[in-house]
Design a protein around this motif. Structure first.
Motif, PDB file in Angstrom:
ATOM      1  N   TRP A   1      92.911  21.906  88.817  1.00 20.18           N
ATOM      2  CA  TRP A   1      92.488  20.665  88.165  1.00 20.18           C
ATOM      3  C   TRP A   1      93.158  19.479  88.843  1.00 20.18           C
ATOM      4  O   TRP A   1      94.351  19.515  89.115  1.00 20.18           O
ATOM      5  CB  TRP A   1      92.869  20.685  86.682  1.00 20.18           C
ATOM      6  CG  TRP A   1      92.048  21.636  85.872  1.00 20.18           C
ATOM      7  CD1 TRP A   1      92.432  22.873  85.431  1.00 20.18           C
ATOM      8  CD2 TRP A   1      90.710  21.440  85.406  1.00 20.18           C
ATOM      9  NE1 TRP A   1      91.413  23.457  84.716  1.00 20.18           N
ATOM     10  CE2 TRP A   1      90.341  22.598  84.683  1.00 20.18           C
ATOM     11  CE3 TRP A   1      89.791  20.406  85.532  1.00 20.18           C
ATOM     12  CZ2 TRP A   1      89.094  22.743  84.082  1.00 20.18           C
ATOM     13  CZ3 TRP A   1      88.549  20.554  84.931  1.00 20.18           C
ATOM     14  CH2 TRP A   1      88.203  21.704  84.221  1.00 20.18           C
TER      15      TRP A   1
ATOM     16  N   LEU B   1      89.733  14.323  78.560  1.00 24.57           N
ATOM     17  CA  LEU B   1      90.750  14.424  77.526  1.00 24.57           C
ATOM     18  C   LEU B   1      91.007  13.040  76.953  1.00 24.57           C
ATOM     19  O   LEU B   1      91.155  12.071  77.706  1.00 24.57           O
ATOM     20  CB  LEU B   1      92.047  14.991  78.105  1.00 24.57           C
ATOM     21  CG  LEU B   1      93.195  15.153  77.124  1.00 24.57           C
ATOM     22  CD1 LEU B   1      93.923  16.466  77.353  1.00 24.57           C
ATOM     23  CD2 LEU B   1      94.169  13.999  77.207  1.00 24.57           C
TER      24      LEU B   1
ATOM     25  N   VAL C   1      89.565  17.468  73.840  1.00 25.94           N
ATOM     26  CA  VAL C   1      89.094  17.790  75.192  1.00 25.94           C
ATOM     27  C   VAL C   1      87.618  18.152  75.114  1.00 25.94           C
ATOM     28  O   VAL C   1      87.208  18.901  74.236  1.00 25.94           O
ATOM     29  CB  VAL C   1      89.881  18.977  75.796  1.00 25.94           C
ATOM     30  CG1 VAL C   1      89.350  19.323  77.184  1.00 25.94           C
ATOM     31  CG2 VAL C   1      91.364  18.690  75.850  1.00 25.94           C
ATOM     32  N   ASN C   2      86.859  17.615  76.057  1.00 27.29           N
ATOM     33  CA  ASN C   2      85.453  17.956  76.193  1.00 27.29           C
ATOM     34  C   ASN C   2      85.238  18.396  77.636  1.00 27.29           C
ATOM     35  O   ASN C   2      85.519  17.630  78.564  1.00 27.29           O
ATOM     36  CB  ASN C   2      84.565  16.754  75.849  1.00 27.29           C
ATOM     37  CG  ASN C   2      83.115  17.110  75.766  1.00 27.29           C
ATOM     38  OD1 ASN C   2      82.742  18.277  75.781  1.00 27.29           O
ATOM     39  ND2 ASN C   2      82.282  16.093  75.687  1.00 27.29           N
ATOM     40  N   ILE C   3      84.785  19.623  77.813  1.00 26.37           N
ATOM     41  CA  ILE C   3      84.581  20.156  79.159  1.00 26.37           C
ATOM     42  C   ILE C   3      83.091  20.203  79.466  1.00 26.37           C
ATOM     43  O   ILE C   3      82.310  20.750  78.686  1.00 26.37           O
ATOM     44  CB  ILE C   3      85.227  21.546  79.312  1.00 26.37           C
ATOM     45  CG1 ILE C   3      86.740  21.413  79.100  1.00 26.37           C
ATOM     46  CG2 ILE C   3      84.898  22.149  80.676  1.00 26.37           C
ATOM     47  CD1 ILE C   3      87.496  22.695  79.078  1.00 26.37           C
TER      48      ILE C   3
ATOM     49  N   ILE D   1      94.082  22.226  79.913  1.00 32.29           N
ATOM     50  CA  ILE D   1      93.996  20.781  80.161  1.00 32.29           C
ATOM     51  C   ILE D   1      95.008  20.032  79.290  1.00 32.29           C
ATOM     52  O   ILE D   1      95.686  19.110  79.757  1.00 32.29           O
ATOM     53  CB  ILE D   1      92.561  20.266  79.897  1.00 32.29           C
ATOM     54  CG1 ILE D   1      91.587  20.861  80.917  1.00 32.29           C
ATOM     55  CG2 ILE D   1      92.504  18.739  79.918  1.00 32.29           C
ATOM     56  CD1 ILE D   1      91.858  20.470  82.356  1.00 32.29           C
TER      57      ILE D   1
ATOM     58  N   GLU E   1      90.529  24.440  77.475  1.00 40.11           N
ATOM     59  CA  GLU E   1      90.964  23.235  76.777  1.00 40.11           C
ATOM     60  C   GLU E   1      92.480  23.212  76.657  1.00 40.11           C
ATOM     61  O   GLU E   1      93.122  22.180  76.886  1.00 40.11           O
ATOM     62  CB  GLU E   1      90.315  23.152  75.391  1.00 40.11           C
ATOM     63  CG  GLU E   1      88.840  22.856  75.441  1.00 40.11           C
ATOM     64  CD  GLU E   1      88.143  23.047  74.105  1.00 40.11           C
ATOM     65  OE1 GLU E   1      88.800  23.399  73.103  1.00 40.11           O
ATOM     66  OE2 GLU E   1      86.903  22.857  74.067  1.00 40.11           O
TER      67      GLU E   1
ATOM     68  N   THR F   1      84.245  19.393  84.927  1.00 40.41           N
ATOM     69  CA  THR F   1      84.908  18.149  84.547  1.00 40.41           C
ATOM     70  C   THR F   1      85.440  18.275  83.125  1.00 40.41           C
ATOM     71  O   THR F   1      84.744  18.753  82.238  1.00 40.41           O
ATOM     72  CB  THR F   1      83.923  16.962  84.613  1.00 40.41           C
ATOM     73  OG1 THR F   1      83.383  16.891  85.937  1.00 40.41           O
ATOM     74  CG2 THR F   1      84.601  15.654  84.276  1.00 40.41           C
ATOM     75  N   ALA F   2      86.676  17.849  82.935  1.00 40.43           N
ATOM     76  CA  ALA F   2      87.282  17.841  81.604  1.00 40.43           C
ATOM     77  C   ALA F   2      87.649  16.403  81.257  1.00 40.43           C
ATOM     78  O   ALA F   2      88.266  15.694  82.060  1.00 40.43           O
ATOM     79  CB  ALA F   2      88.525  18.718  81.565  1.00 40.43           C
TER      80      ALA F   2
ATOM     81  N   ASN G   1      86.470  28.655  76.577  1.00 45.04           N
ATOM     82  CA  ASN G   1      86.562  27.206  76.425  1.00 45.04           C
ATOM     83  C   ASN G   1      87.887  26.822  75.799  1.00 45.04           C
ATOM     84  O   ASN G   1      88.524  25.879  76.230  1.00 45.04           O
ATOM     85  CB  ASN G   1      85.394  26.676  75.589  1.00 45.04           C
ATOM     86  CG  ASN G   1      84.116  26.604  76.398  1.00 45.04           C
ATOM     87  OD1 ASN G   1      84.145  26.639  77.620  1.00 45.04           O
ATOM     88  ND2 ASN G   1      82.999  26.527  75.726  1.00 45.04           N
TER      89      ASN G   1
END
Length: 148
Positions: A132, A100, A91-93, A29, A26, A97-98, A22
């Motif tokens: 991405w 930011l 960032v939340n994955i 991204i 992150e 889907t990410a 992760n």
């Protein structure tokens, strides 16, 4: 007893590897977002067209539009994203889907006028075919002291 210790060790390794994955994703991204800001500053529509999903949505203070119009505005200089000073990023994955979030001060030239605005920028990336793609970019202007 040995099997319990070995099992616990393997479990800890798996959990650590999962968090490392992760973190790597992150960081990927975050770097992609930084690259995007630089490409926008450079008006590099060739790189941006590779990054932007064909159905991406762009939300600005003056309206919203799709990829083709956003690329046209950048290429023509209608909006020139000169410099994004990034103050915070998260960032939340979720699956492929990410999401930011950037808190930035954006120096831009809009219609020939140079302006600086504080924004919370939401970027949504979708992973397709091991790459991405930016699916959404939304600017929310932040209130600063003295604003009404």
């Amino acid at each position: 007893m040995k099997t319990k210790i070995i099992g616990l060790f393997v479990l800890l390794l798996c959990v650590q590897w999962s968090f490392a994955q992760n973190t790597d994703m992150e960081q990927e991204i975050i770097q992609l977002s930084k690259d995007k800001w630089q490409w926008m500053s450079d008006k590099n529509v060739d790189e941006l067209s590779k990054l932007f999903h064909e159905k991406a949505e762009f939300v600005h203070m003056g309206g919203h539009w799709g990829t083709e119009q956003e690329l046209g505005i950048i290429k023509s200089g209608g909006i020139w994203y000169k410099k994004a000073d990034i103050h915070e990023v998260s960032v939340n994955i979720i699956d492929n889907t990410a999401i930011l979030l950037n808190r930035i001060d954006l120096l831009a030239e809009v219609g020939g006028n140079e302006v600086t605005n504080p924004f919370e920028v939401t970027e949504v990336y979708i992973k397709q075919d091991d790459a991405w793609k930016l699916g959404a970019l939304s600017f929310t202007r932040l209130m600063t002291p003295g604003d009404h």
